[in-house]
Scaffold this motif. Structure first.
Motif, mmCIF file in Angstrom:
data_model
loop_
_atom_site.group_PDB
_atom_site.id
_atom_site.type_symbol
_atom_site.label_atom_id
_atom_site.label_comp_id
_atom_site.label_asym_id
_atom_site.label_seq_id
_atom_site.Cartn_x
_atom_site.Cartn_y
_atom_site.Cartn_z
ATOM 1 N N MET A 346 0.816 -1.214 0.000
ATOM 2 C CA MET A 346 0.000 0.000 0.000
ATOM 3 C C MET A 346 0.852 1.267 0.000
ATOM 4 S SD MET A 346 -2.841 -1.442 2.712
ATOM 5 C CE MET A 346 -3.533 0.151 3.155
ATOM 6 N N GLY A 347 2.168 1.086 0.032
ATOM 7 C CA GLY A 347 3.076 2.222 -0.051
ATOM 8 C C GLY A 347 3.563 2.755 1.277
ATOM 9 N N HIS A 348 3.266 2.061 2.377
ATOM 10 C CA HIS A 348 3.704 2.534 3.683
ATOM 11 C C HIS A 348 5.144 2.107 3.962
ATOM 12 C CE1 HIS A 348 -0.306 3.844 4.381
ATOM 13 N NE2 HIS A 348 -0.822 2.623 4.465
ATOM 14 N N LYS A 349 5.832 2.914 4.736
ATOM 15 C CA LYS A 349 7.217 2.609 5.089
ATOM 16 C C LYS A 349 7.265 1.430 6.060
ATOM 17 C CE LYS A 349 8.877 7.324 4.357
ATOM 18 N NZ LYS A 349 9.524 8.522 4.961
ATOM 19 N N ALA A 350 8.455 0.826 6.146
ATOM 20 C CA ALA A 350 8.614 -0.382 6.965
ATOM 21 C C ALA A 350 8.241 -0.134 8.420
ATOM 22 C CB ALA A 350 10.054 -0.890 6.864
ATOM 23 N N GLU A 351 8.520 1.066 8.940
ATOM 24 C CA GLU A 351 8.216 1.358 10.335
ATOM 25 C C GLU A 351 6.719 1.249 10.603
ATOM 26 O OE1 GLU A 351 9.731 4.700 13.457
ATOM 27 O OE2 GLU A 351 8.594 5.463 11.735
ATOM 28 N N ARG A 352 5.925 1.769 9.687
ATOM 29 C CA ARG A 352 4.465 1.694 9.837
ATOM 30 C C ARG A 352 3.958 0.277 9.557
ATOM 31 N NH1 ARG A 352 0.206 5.988 7.144
ATOM 32 N NH2 ARG A 352 -1.721 4.798 7.399
ATOM 33 N N ALA A 353 4.538 -0.368 8.552
ATOM 34 C CA ALA A 353 4.109 -1.717 8.191
ATOM 35 C C ALA A 353 4.511 -2.744 9.239
ATOM 36 C CB ALA A 353 4.696 -2.104 6.835
ATOM 37 N N SER A 354 5.506 -2.414 10.057
ATOM 38 C CA SER A 354 5.955 -3.337 11.104
ATOM 39 C C SER A 354 5.173 -3.162 12.403
ATOM 40 C CB SER A 354 7.450 -3.117 11.394
ATOM 41 O OG SER A 354 8.227 -3.385 10.260
ATOM 42 N N GLY A 355 4.411 -2.101 12.510
ATOM 43 C CA GLY A 355 3.745 -1.796 13.779
ATOM 44 C C GLY A 355 2.247 -1.862 13.720
ATOM 45 N N SER A 356 1.691 -2.757 12.896
ATOM 46 C CA SER A 356 0.241 -2.781 12.703
ATOM 47 C C SER A 356 -0.437 -3.840 13.560
ATOM 48 C CB SER A 356 -0.099 -3.034 11.231
ATOM 49 O OG SER A 356 0.310 -4.327 10.839
ATOM 50 N N ILE A 357 -1.644 -3.527 13.983
ATOM 51 C CA ILE A 357 -2.496 -4.474 14.696
ATOM 52 C C ILE A 357 -3.852 -4.507 14.009
ATOM 53 C CG2 ILE A 357 -1.353 -4.208 16.929
ATOM 54 C CD1 ILE A 357 -3.660 -2.341 17.752
ATOM 55 N N ARG A 358 -4.544 -5.638 14.156
ATOM 56 C CA ARG A 358 -5.846 -5.802 13.519
ATOM 57 C C ARG A 358 -6.901 -6.106 14.577
ATOM 58 N NH1 ARG A 358 -6.642 -11.054 10.007
ATOM 59 N NH2 ARG A 358 -6.630 -11.917 12.108
ATOM 60 N N VAL A 359 -7.977 -5.339 14.544
ATOM 61 C CA VAL A 359 -9.141 -5.584 15.388
ATOM 62 C C VAL A 359 -10.259 -6.106 14.489
ATOM 63 C CG1 VAL A 359 -10.872 -4.546 16.891
ATOM 64 C CG2 VAL A 359 -8.501 -3.728 16.966
ATOM 65 N N SER A 360 -10.856 -7.229 14.867
ATOM 66 C CA SER A 360 -11.982 -7.757 14.085
ATOM 67 C C SER A 360 -13.049 -8.260 15.046
ATOM 68 C CB SER A 360 -11.521 -8.869 13.140
ATOM 69 O OG SER A 360 -10.776 -9.858 13.803
ATOM 70 N N PHE A 361 -14.262 -7.777 14.874
ATOM 71 C CA PHE A 361 -15.315 -8.073 15.835
ATOM 72 C C PHE A 361 -16.478 -8.798 15.184
ATOM 73 C CE2 PHE A 361 -16.826 -4.158 14.042
ATOM 74 C CZ PHE A 361 -15.746 -3.272 14.123
ATOM 75 N N GLY A 362 -17.456 -9.163 16.033
ATOM 76 C CA GLY A 362 -18.555 -9.991 15.551
ATOM 77 C C GLY A 362 -19.851 -9.743 16.284
ATOM 78 N N ASP A 363 -20.692 -10.779 16.284
ATOM 79 C CA ASP A 363 -22.062 -10.637 16.758
ATOM 80 C C ASP A 363 -22.173 -10.276 18.236
ATOM 81 O OD1 ASP A 363 -22.683 -11.426 14.211
ATOM 82 O OD2 ASP A 363 -23.162 -13.495 14.738
ATOM 83 N N GLU A 364 -21.213 -10.705 19.032
ATOM 84 C CA GLU A 364 -21.350 -10.527 20.477
ATOM 85 C C GLU A 364 -21.002 -9.121 20.953
ATOM 86 O OE1 GLU A 364 -17.045 -12.143 20.177
ATOM 87 O OE2 GLU A 364 -18.885 -12.082 18.992
ATOM 88 N N HIS A 365 -20.431 -8.303 20.083
ATOM 89 C CA HIS A 365 -19.916 -7.012 20.531
ATOM 90 C C HIS A 365 -20.971 -5.906 20.524
ATOM 91 C CE1 HIS A 365 -15.982 -8.963 19.270
ATOM 92 N NE2 HIS A 365 -15.873 -8.735 20.566
#
Length: 391
Positions: A346-365
C-alpha cells in the motif's frame, strides 16, 4: 476477556455446536459406505450441499466441500493451472492476497510452471480494474483477487473485474471470499466469478471445513489422488458433522447479515472515532479521517491501525494483560517479525508496516465493548510511549 479476533477464527454458534456434537454421536458412519447408516450420512451431506448452494445462489453441483480456505484456494489455483493445456500459463493476482493464494502462486512461479503478474494496489489497498486489463495477455488463464482483505478489510472491485473478464471467456476468475461471507454481498450468478472460496470458522461454523464454488462446466485437476468423492475433484472421507454444521452456520449468517452489517458498521465507525483521538496511532486502509469510506469500500468488521516505532507484539501482549485479545497481521503471519506485506504494498514505510495491529469483531460485541477497547488501547499507548522507537 474481550475477543476481537474474528478474522482469525470466530466463536462457533451455539446452535451449530449442538448440531455438530449430536451428529458426532449419532452419524459416525462413512458417508461413502453402501449400508443404511452410510446412506443416511450421505443424505445429510447432500442436504448440506443444497443448503450451501441455496445461500450462495449456486447449484448444488457447483459446491465442492474442502477442509477450509487454504485447501479451497490451492484447489482453485493449482486445479486450474494443471487442467490448462496452454504451453505458457500466465496468472494475474495482487500483492495483498492471503498467504494461501500468494504462497501458492509463488510456489508455482518458482517451479517455472506459471508466470505471475503481481498487481499493485493504491494507498487504501484496492486493486485497479484498469491494471487487471493491462496485465491480460494471450497466455492468461486465471485471475485471482480476494473479495475482502484479511488485514485491512478493504473490499476489492470484484463485480467490476468480473464484468471485464466477461470479455475473456478463456480466463478463469477466482475469488478468495473467506473474509467476505456473511459480511459482504455477493452475486455468484451475476458477477462473472468462476471459483469462490469459503471457510466455515470465519462465519461461526466449525474449524476444518470449507467449500469451493466451481462454476458449472469448469473442470479442475484434483490436489489429492484418492477416492471419487466430490465429483472426483476432492477425495477423502466426508466430515459429516462439520459439513452439516457449516451449512447451518452459513444459513444463520445469511439470515441475519443485513442487521449484523448495520450493527458492525456502527461499531467500526465508533472505534475509528476513538482511534483518531490517539495521536500515536494511524488507520490503515479505508477509515482515515481524510476519507470517509462507503460500505462498498470497507468490510464492516475489520479495523487495522499502526503504532509506528512500536513492535506490534508488545502492544498485543500489553492489551492481553488488560483482557483484550487482538491480532497482528493475519493469523497465518502473526508470528512473523517481518513488516506486513499488505501494508508495504500500500506504499507505507517499513516502520508503519511493522507496527500494525488488527481488530476484528462480531455478533457478540456492543458499543460498550468498543468503548472498553478504545479506553484500554489509549491506556496501553500511554504506557508504551516512553518505549517508542526502541528495538
Amino acid at each position: 476477556m474481550y475477543y476481537y479476533d474474528h478474522c482469525a477464527s470466530a466463536p462457533i454458534h451455539e446452535t451449530v455446536l449442538r448440531t455438530v456434537t449430536e451428529l458426532m454421536e449419532l452419524h459416525y458412519a462413512n458417508a461413502s459406505s453402501l449400508h443404511r447408516s452410510g446412506a443416511e450420512a450421505m443424505k445429510l451431506v447432500e442436504r448440506a450441499r443444497a443448503g450451501v448452494a441455496a445461500v450462495m445462489g449456486a447449484k448444488p453441483g457447483e459446491v465442492i466441500f474442502t477442509s477450509g480456505g487454504t485447501e479451497g484456494n490451492n484447489l482453485a489455483i493449482k486445479g486450474t493451472v494443471a487442467k490448462s493445456s496452454k504451453s505458457r500459463k500466465h496468472v494475474i493476482s495482487s500483492a495483498i492476497e492471503h498467504a494461501s493464494v500468494y504462497q501458492c502462486l509463488r510456489q508455482l512461479e518458482e517451479q517455472g510452471i506459471i508466470e505471475v503478474s503481481w498487481l499493485p494496489v493504491d494507498c487504501y489497498g484496492r486493486v485497479s480494474v484498469q491494471d487487471v486489463e493491462a496485465a491480460i495477455s494471450p497466455d492468461t488463464i486465471l485471475v485471482s483477487v480476494m473479495h475482502v482483505n484479511n488485514e485491512t478489510g478493504t473490499v476489492q472491485p470484484i463485480r467490476e473485474i468480473g464484468a471485464l473478464l466477461a470479455g475473456y471467456p478463456q480466463i478463469r476468475f477466482h475469488v478468495d471470499g473467506v473474509q467476505a461471507i456473511g459480511k459482504t454481498a455477493l452475486n455468484w450468478n451475476g458477477w462473472g466469478i468462476d471459483l469462490y472460496t469459503g471457510s466455515a470458522h470465519k462465519f461461526r461454523g466449525p474449524k476444518g471445513v470449507g467449500f469451493l464454488l466451481v462454476r458449472e462446466g469448469i473442470a479442475l485437476s484434483p490436489l489429492l489422488a484418492g477416492g471419487s468423492q466430490e465429483q472426483g475433484v476432492r477425495g477423502g472421507t466426508y466430515n459429516v458433522p462439520a459439513i452439516v454444521g457449516m451449512a447451518q452456520a452459513l444459513r444463520l449468517a445469511s439470515e441475519s447479515m443485513e442487521r449484523r452489517r448495520e450493527t458492525m458498521y456502527g461499531l467500526r465507525s465508533r472505534l475509528l472515532g476513538l482511534v483518531r483521538n490517539i495521536p500515536e496511532l494511524v488507520v490503515n486502509g479505508f477509515g482515515a479521517e481524510a476519507h470517509q469510506e462507503t460500505q462498498d469500500e470497507a468490510a464492516p468488521h475489520i479495523v487495522n491501525v499502526s503504532y509506528p516505532g512500536m513492535r506490534p507484539e508488545v502492544l498485543v501482549h500489553m492489551l492481553e494483560k488488560q483482557g483484550i485479545l487482538i491480532s497482528t497481521q493475519s493469523a497465518c503471519s502473526s508470528k512473523s517479525l517481518k513488516p506486513s506485506r499488505v501494508l508495504l504494498a500500500m506504499g507505507h514505510k517499513a516502520e508503519r508496516a511493522s507496527g500494525s495491529i488488527r481488530v476484528s469483531f462480531g455478533d457478540e460485541h456492543t458499543e460498550a465493548d468498543i468503548d472498553v477497547l478504545g479506553e484500554r488501547l489509549a491506556m496501553t499507548v500511554r504506557k508504551l510511549k516512553p518505549l517508542e522507537g526502541s528495538r
